[in-house]
Design a protein around this motif. Sequence first.
Motif, PDB file in Angstrom:
ATOM      1  N   ALA A 315       0.834  -1.205   0.000  1.00 10.26           N
ATOM      2  CA  ALA A 315       0.000   0.000   0.000  1.00 10.26           C
ATOM      3  C   ALA A 315       0.867   1.253   0.000  1.00 10.26           C
ATOM      4  O   ALA A 315       0.558   2.236  -0.707  1.00 10.26           O
ATOM      5  N   HIS A 316       1.948   1.234   0.757  1.00 12.93           N
ATOM      6  CA  HIS A 316       2.865   2.377   0.805  1.00 12.93           C
ATOM      7  C   HIS A 316       3.478   2.642  -0.569  1.00 12.93           C
ATOM      8  O   HIS A 316       3.567   3.805  -1.015  1.00 12.93           O
ATOM      9  N   ILE A 317       3.899   1.586  -1.257  1.00 15.39           N
ATOM     10  CA  ILE A 317       4.507   1.754  -2.579  1.00 15.39           C
ATOM     11  C   ILE A 317       3.499   2.331  -3.569  1.00 15.39           C
ATOM     12  O   ILE A 317       3.816   3.243  -4.359  1.00 15.39           O
ATOM     13  N   LEU A 318       2.281   1.819  -3.550  1.00 16.99           N
ATOM     14  CA  LEU A 318       1.257   2.365  -4.434  1.00 16.99           C
ATOM     15  C   LEU A 318       1.053   3.856  -4.186  1.00 16.99           C
ATOM     16  O   LEU A 318       0.944   4.654  -5.142  1.00 16.99           O
ATOM     17  N   ASP A 319       0.998   4.252  -2.926  1.00 16.53           N
ATOM     18  CA  ASP A 319       0.779   5.663  -2.607  1.00 16.53           C
ATOM     19  C   ASP A 319       1.966   6.527  -2.989  1.00 16.53           C
ATOM     20  O   ASP A 319       1.791   7.709  -3.341  1.00 16.53           O
ATOM     21  N   ARG A 320       3.177   5.967  -2.943  1.00 17.58           N
ATOM     22  CA  ARG A 320       4.359   6.717  -3.363  1.00 17.58           C
ATOM     23  C   ARG A 320       4.455   6.815  -4.882  1.00 17.58           C
ATOM     24  O   ARG A 320       4.933   7.829  -5.421  1.00 17.58           O
ATOM     25  N   ALA A 321       4.020   5.779  -5.576  1.00 16.80           N
ATOM     26  CA  ALA A 321       4.148   5.759  -7.034  1.00 16.80           C
ATOM     27  C   ALA A 321       3.061   6.566  -7.726  1.00 16.80           C
ATOM     28  O   ALA A 321       3.295   7.140  -8.802  1.00 16.80           O
ATOM     29  N   ALA A 322       1.879   6.628  -7.142  1.00 18.86           N
ATOM     30  CA  ALA A 322       0.737   7.268  -7.804  1.00 18.86           C
ATOM     31  C   ALA A 322       1.017   8.714  -8.223  1.00 18.86           C
ATOM     32  O   ALA A 322       0.671   9.110  -9.356  1.00 18.86           O
ATOM     33  N   PRO A 323       1.638   9.563  -7.372  1.00 13.72           N
ATOM     34  CA  PRO A 323       1.878  10.947  -7.799  1.00 13.72           C
ATOM     35  C   PRO A 323       2.848  11.093  -8.963  1.00 13.72           C
ATOM     36  O   PRO A 323       2.930  12.167  -9.572  1.00 13.72           O
ATOM     37  N   LEU A 324       3.589  10.042  -9.267  1.00 14.04           N
ATOM     38  CA  LEU A 324       4.543  10.101 -10.379  1.00 14.04           C
ATOM     39  C   LEU A 324       3.879   9.888 -11.734  1.00 14.04           C
ATOM     40  O   LEU A 324       4.510  10.071 -12.772  1.00 14.04           O
ATOM     41  N   HIS A 330      -0.644   5.832 -16.987  1.00 12.44           N
ATOM     42  CA  HIS A 330      -1.090   4.557 -16.419  1.00 12.44           C
ATOM     43  C   HIS A 330      -0.200   4.135 -15.254  1.00 12.44           C
ATOM     44  O   HIS A 330       1.015   4.380 -15.263  1.00 12.44           O
ATOM     45  N   LEU A 331      -0.826   3.486 -14.307  1.00 12.56           N
ATOM     46  CA  LEU A 331      -0.141   2.864 -13.173  1.00 12.56           C
ATOM     47  C   LEU A 331      -0.407   1.365 -13.240  1.00 12.56           C
ATOM     48  O   LEU A 331      -1.563   0.932 -13.247  1.00 12.56           O
ATOM     49  N   ALA A 332       0.666   0.577 -13.322  1.00 11.54           N
ATOM     50  CA  ALA A 332       0.547  -0.883 -13.363  1.00 11.54           C
ATOM     51  C   ALA A 332       1.002  -1.450 -12.029  1.00 11.54           C
ATOM     52  O   ALA A 332       2.119  -1.182 -11.577  1.00 11.54           O
ATOM     53  N   TYR A 333       0.121  -2.211 -11.390  1.00 12.36           N
ATOM     54  CA  TYR A 333       0.422  -2.861 -10.122  1.00 12.36           C
ATOM     55  C   TYR A 333       0.570  -4.352 -10.388  1.00 12.36           C
ATOM     56  O   TYR A 333      -0.319  -4.987 -10.962  1.00 12.36           O
ATOM     57  N   MET A 334       1.715  -4.917  -9.990  1.00 16.65           N
ATOM     58  CA  MET A 334       2.012  -6.316 -10.262  1.00 16.65           C
ATOM     59  C   MET A 334       2.484  -7.013  -9.003  1.00 16.65           C
ATOM     60  O   MET A 334       3.207  -6.429  -8.180  1.00 16.65           O
ATOM     61  N   THR A 335       2.104  -8.275  -8.861  1.00 19.67           N
ATOM     62  CA  THR A 335       2.669  -9.137  -7.832  1.00 19.67           C
ATOM     63  C   THR A 335       2.885 -10.524  -8.424  1.00 19.67           C
ATOM     64  O   THR A 335       2.246 -10.883  -9.421  1.00 19.67           O
ATOM     65  N   ASP A 345      -7.711  -6.951  -3.329  1.00 14.96           N
ATOM     66  CA  ASP A 345      -7.996  -6.149  -2.138  1.00 14.96           C
ATOM     67  C   ASP A 345      -7.108  -4.906  -2.073  1.00 14.96           C
ATOM     68  O   ASP A 345      -7.552  -3.840  -1.624  1.00 14.96           O
ATOM     69  N   GLN A 346      -5.862  -5.040  -2.511  1.00 11.70           N
ATOM     70  CA  GLN A 346      -4.975  -3.871  -2.516  1.00 11.70           C
ATOM     71  C   GLN A 346      -5.495  -2.796  -3.469  1.00 11.70           C
ATOM     72  O   GLN A 346      -5.438  -1.596  -3.167  1.00 11.70           O
ATOM     73  N   ILE A 347      -5.996  -3.209  -4.616  1.00 11.75           N
ATOM     74  CA  ILE A 347      -6.494  -2.238  -5.583  1.00 11.75           C
ATOM     75  C   ILE A 347      -7.772  -1.577  -5.066  1.00 11.75           C
ATOM     76  O   ILE A 347      -7.969  -0.363  -5.218  1.00 11.75           O
ATOM     77  N   ARG A 348      -8.636  -2.345  -4.434  1.00 17.04           N
ATOM     78  CA  ARG A 348      -9.847  -1.748  -3.849  1.00 17.04           C
ATOM     79  C   ARG A 348      -9.481  -0.724  -2.776  1.00 17.04           C
ATOM     80  O   ARG A 348     -10.062   0.375  -2.713  1.00 17.04           O
ATOM     81  N   ALA A 349      -8.520  -1.063  -1.945  1.00 11.13           N
ATOM     82  CA  ALA A 349      -8.102  -0.142  -0.894  1.00 11.13           C
ATOM     83  C   ALA A 349      -7.438   1.098  -1.488  1.00 11.13           C
ATOM     84  O   ALA A 349      -7.614   2.216  -0.979  1.00 11.13           O
ATOM     85  N   PHE A 350      -6.683   0.927  -2.555  1.00 12.87           N
ATOM     86  CA  PHE A 350      -6.044   2.074  -3.216  1.00 12.87           C
ATOM     87  C   PHE A 350      -7.099   3.036  -3.747  1.00 12.87           C
ATOM     88  O   PHE A 350      -6.993   4.259  -3.578  1.00 12.87           O
ATOM     89  N   GLY A 356      -9.014   9.932  -8.657  1.00 14.44           N
ATOM     90  CA  GLY A 356      -8.400  10.307  -9.921  1.00 14.44           C
ATOM     91  C   GLY A 356      -7.852   9.158 -10.733  1.00 14.44           C
ATOM     92  O   GLY A 356      -7.292   9.382 -11.811  1.00 14.44           O
ATOM     93  N   PHE A 357      -7.998   7.904 -10.239  1.00 19.07           N
ATOM     94  CA  PHE A 357      -7.556   6.745 -11.010  1.00 19.07           C
ATOM     95  C   PHE A 357      -8.766   5.869 -11.327  1.00 19.07           C
ATOM     96  O   PHE A 357      -9.620   5.649 -10.472  1.00 19.07           O
ATOM     97  N   VAL A 358      -8.814   5.372 -12.559  1.00 16.92           N
ATOM     98  CA  VAL A 358      -9.890   4.474 -12.961  1.00 16.92           C
ATOM     99  C   VAL A 358      -9.294   3.135 -13.356  1.00 16.92           C
ATOM    100  O   VAL A 358      -8.169   3.064 -13.878  1.00 16.92           O
ATOM    101  N   ALA A 359     -10.037   2.074 -13.093  1.00 16.74           N
ATOM    102  CA  ALA A 359      -9.562   0.730 -13.426  1.00 16.74           C
ATOM    103  C   ALA A 359      -9.658   0.498 -14.925  1.00 16.74           C
ATOM    104  O   ALA A 359     -10.691   0.803 -15.546  1.00 16.74           O
ATOM    105  N   VAL A 360      -8.592  -0.019 -15.495  1.00 14.38           N
ATOM    106  CA  VAL A 360      -8.585  -0.390 -16.917  1.00 14.38           C
ATOM    107  C   VAL A 360      -8.757  -1.897 -17.067  1.00 14.38           C
ATOM    108  O   VAL A 360      -9.548  -2.368 -17.885  1.00 14.38           O
ATOM    109  N   MET A 361      -8.001  -2.666 -16.288  1.00 15.28           N
ATOM    110  CA  MET A 361      -8.098  -4.122 -16.366  1.00 15.28           C
ATOM    111  C   MET A 361      -7.442  -4.747 -15.150  1.00 15.28           C
ATOM    112  O   MET A 361      -6.598  -4.137 -14.484  1.00 15.28           O
TER     113      MET A 361
END
Length: 382
Positions: A315-324, A330-335, A345-350, A356-361
């Motif tokens: 969650a911390h990484i997502l919040d740090r990366a989003a402003p960039l 696009h923001l790609a989240y991978m695990t 669940d991480q994407i729902r919480a994000f 300002g972010f919408v889900a693409v896939m």
Amino acid sequence: MTPAARIAAAITVLDQILSGSPAEQALLRWSRASRFAGSGDRMALRDLVFGALRRRDSLAALGGSLTGRGLMIGHARQAELDLPAIFTGARHDPAPLTEAEAALTPPETLPDDLPDWLRPAWTAALGPQAAEVARAMTDRAPLWLRVNPARTTPDAAVAALAAEGIDTVPAPDFPQALRMTSNERALARSAAYRDGLVELQDLSPQQACALLPLAPGLRVLDYCAGGGGKALALGGRQPGMTITAHDALPDRMADLPARAERAGLRIALEARPRGPFDLVVTDVPCSGSGTWRRTPDAKWRLDAAQLDELLALQAHILDRAAPLVGPGGHLAYMTCSLLTAENEDQIRAFHARQSGFVAVMQRLWTPLQGGDGFFLALLRRD
């Protein structure tokens, strides 16, 4: 070393791992103390140890105890080996079977080789496929190569590897990924690898990278770059982009400049990347539950407290990366995880934290599709 001596060595190494030593450290310790062992012995030992860890609980049930000896007895029974011929007690062989070990009746139903505490989350994440995926995790993972389109074509790469005695098979409907079918250990010294025609990369992250939106002139950031596999894959797909790699532990990127040069790419390493970027890729630290075929001791070392720490870090990484991410970017989240808590669940919480972010896939791959377990969520910034 004889096959029986290798099993005796595996018992020693497995006992160290079961006592808390990481598998790689235990194997390295044995190797340094066993100068008489050749490369074939070390490889065979590694296969025995990792195979036993993949099937830890089921082999323990077959062998009568959760010990190195119990796992190797279970291995011998499962492989239908001649136990008395292996457990002789002579020279470097394991001690003879006790009466109890010889008389053991294996249970009709074997364990599923999952940690008990994790089984509910595993089942919830995978549903009807949970048992089948768990069984797949007990097999050795295939080795996949990524063809570098900046250097060659899939057909030419197959031919170049074959000329060096390395056979490969393209993935169905994804020919730029090649599964190695022979002579895997020759890859590192092959000209095809040395000249940047191919790179080691599992099938599922290749497929995930192929789904990301690319175009000439884009600014791309690999935010958790590690060795730089995603940056190299994206750069090879689309020439003319500016690619930056960042990692919280810069030493992880030490080999990336040489890998990029071999691949014919330019990748900038940045300790403090500054946006905006058109695409930010976050392949975050995770449980690795999708890769437990490759790192089977990690399956047994993970606990609930560690998973909670990983969830907070993700969650911390997502919040740090989003402003960039720039507007329209696009923001790609991978695990490399199969667990819902680390993925959906991480994407729902994000979304609940960040506007300002919408889900693409979103997409989840499992080992049933040929590669490791892997998750991708792609978001677009308004």
